[in-house]
Scaffold this active site. Structure first.
Site, mmCIF file in Angstrom:
data_model
loop_
_atom_site.group_PDB
_atom_site.id
_atom_site.type_symbol
_atom_site.label_atom_id
_atom_site.label_comp_id
_atom_site.label_asym_id
_atom_site.label_seq_id
_atom_site.Cartn_x
_atom_site.Cartn_y
_atom_site.Cartn_z
ATOM 1 N N GLU A 56 15.894 9.297 51.456
ATOM 2 C CA GLU A 56 15.882 8.190 52.406
ATOM 3 C C GLU A 56 17.323 7.822 52.712
ATOM 4 O O GLU A 56 18.020 7.252 51.866
ATOM 5 C CB GLU A 56 15.139 6.976 51.839
ATOM 6 C CG GLU A 56 15.156 5.778 52.770
ATOM 7 C CD GLU A 56 14.616 4.499 52.144
ATOM 8 O OE1 GLU A 56 15.029 3.405 52.588
ATOM 9 O OE2 GLU A 56 13.788 4.589 51.209
ATOM 10 N N ARG A 60 22.377 1.579 56.962
ATOM 11 C CA ARG A 60 23.245 0.443 56.607
ATOM 12 C C ARG A 60 24.716 0.732 56.902
ATOM 13 O O ARG A 60 25.530 -0.181 56.905
ATOM 14 C CB ARG A 60 23.098 0.118 55.117
ATOM 15 C CG ARG A 60 21.710 -0.305 54.709
ATOM 16 C CD ARG A 60 21.643 -0.577 53.224
ATOM 17 N NE ARG A 60 20.275 -0.749 52.777
ATOM 18 C CZ ARG A 60 19.928 -0.984 51.512
ATOM 19 N NH1 ARG A 60 20.871 -1.074 50.592
ATOM 20 N NH2 ARG A 60 18.659 -1.122 51.192
ATOM 21 N N LYS A 144 6.090 0.167 51.523
ATOM 22 C CA LYS A 144 7.196 0.060 50.582
ATOM 23 C C LYS A 144 7.191 -1.357 50.026
ATOM 24 O O LYS A 144 7.264 -2.318 50.810
ATOM 25 C CB LYS A 144 8.521 0.352 51.299
ATOM 26 C CG LYS A 144 9.769 -0.016 50.511
ATOM 27 C CD LYS A 144 11.012 0.257 51.357
ATOM 28 C CE LYS A 144 12.273 -0.203 50.652
ATOM 29 N NZ LYS A 144 13.483 0.194 51.393
#
Length: 223
Positions: A56, A60, A144
């Site tokens: 993943e 960011r 998630k």
């Protein structure tokens, strides 16, 4: 049920199957934030050498999309998704970059709808029963749990198993070697996300052997 409803249900069922295959392969999904472009390939190679081949890559940092593009081109054997997707624009950019799945830290009506319209599967973030119900009403069954430890950890997952018997989770946030087995023991957990194998000092020093070792050790804990 109309033809459109049937088609929508079929598409979501296919995406759930895709998420299940991805998470079964992953078991542990490293959550990666790239600080330097030159780290992209050696970091991915170290994780893969340690057995972690589903990555993943978060958006960011300014290198997130570039990392996804590069890995999809040069490391096609890996499964590369985009994390920290916050809105429709970021989702579109991740899909354009070649992401094979999408992970979000939370859920909004706009983002959940965009996920329905996308051709690739999305794992929406949730931290409460209300968030789960928001996604559940649209057909989502895989989420998630984030931030997992703050949201109640394994105890919360056990509680969610009652009202949401057909929902499964990828807990992320506070997962570590100390609690990894406790999370994976929950029947509604399909894999976990984590960053402990991505120590910033190791990456700064280019200590890829340590990244590989920590990845392999984590998988060994799962037997």
């Amino acid at each position: 049920m109309t033809n459109n409803d049937t088609l929508s249900h079929s598409r979501m069922a296919a995406k759930i199957e895709q998420i299940d295959r991805i998470c079964a392969r992953a078991r542990i999904m490293p959550v990666i934030t790239i600080a330097r472009e030159e780290d992209i390939l050696p970091l991915a190679d170290a994780l893969a050498a340690g057995g972690l081949t589903v990555l993943e890559v978060t958006l960011r940092s300014r290198y997130g999309l570039a990392a996804i593009r590069l890995l999809r081109e040069l490391r096609p054997e890996l499964c590369v998704g985009a994390g920290t997707v916050l809105d429709r624009r970021m989702l579109a950019a991740a899909v354009e970059a070649g992401a094979q799945f999408i992970v979000t830290p939370g859920s909004t009506a706009e983002l959940l709808q965009a996920g329905l319209e996308s051709d690739i599967p999305m794992l929406p973030g949730t931290g409460s029963a209300s968030d789960i119900m928001l996604g559940y009403g649209l057909g989502y069954r895989r989420f998630k749990l984030f931030p997992a430890e703050i949201c109640g950890g394994a105890a919360a997952l056990k509680a969610f198993g009652g009202p949401f018997a057909d929902v499964r989770f990828c807990p992320t946030g506070g997962v570590s070697p100390d609690n990894l087995q406790r999370y994976m023991a929950q029947p509604n957990v399909m894999c976990v996300g984590g960053t402990w194998m991505l120590d910033s000092q190791w990456i700064k020093d280019g200590d890829w052997a340590q990244v590989e070792r920590a990845s392999a050790e984590a998988l060994r804990l799962l037997g």
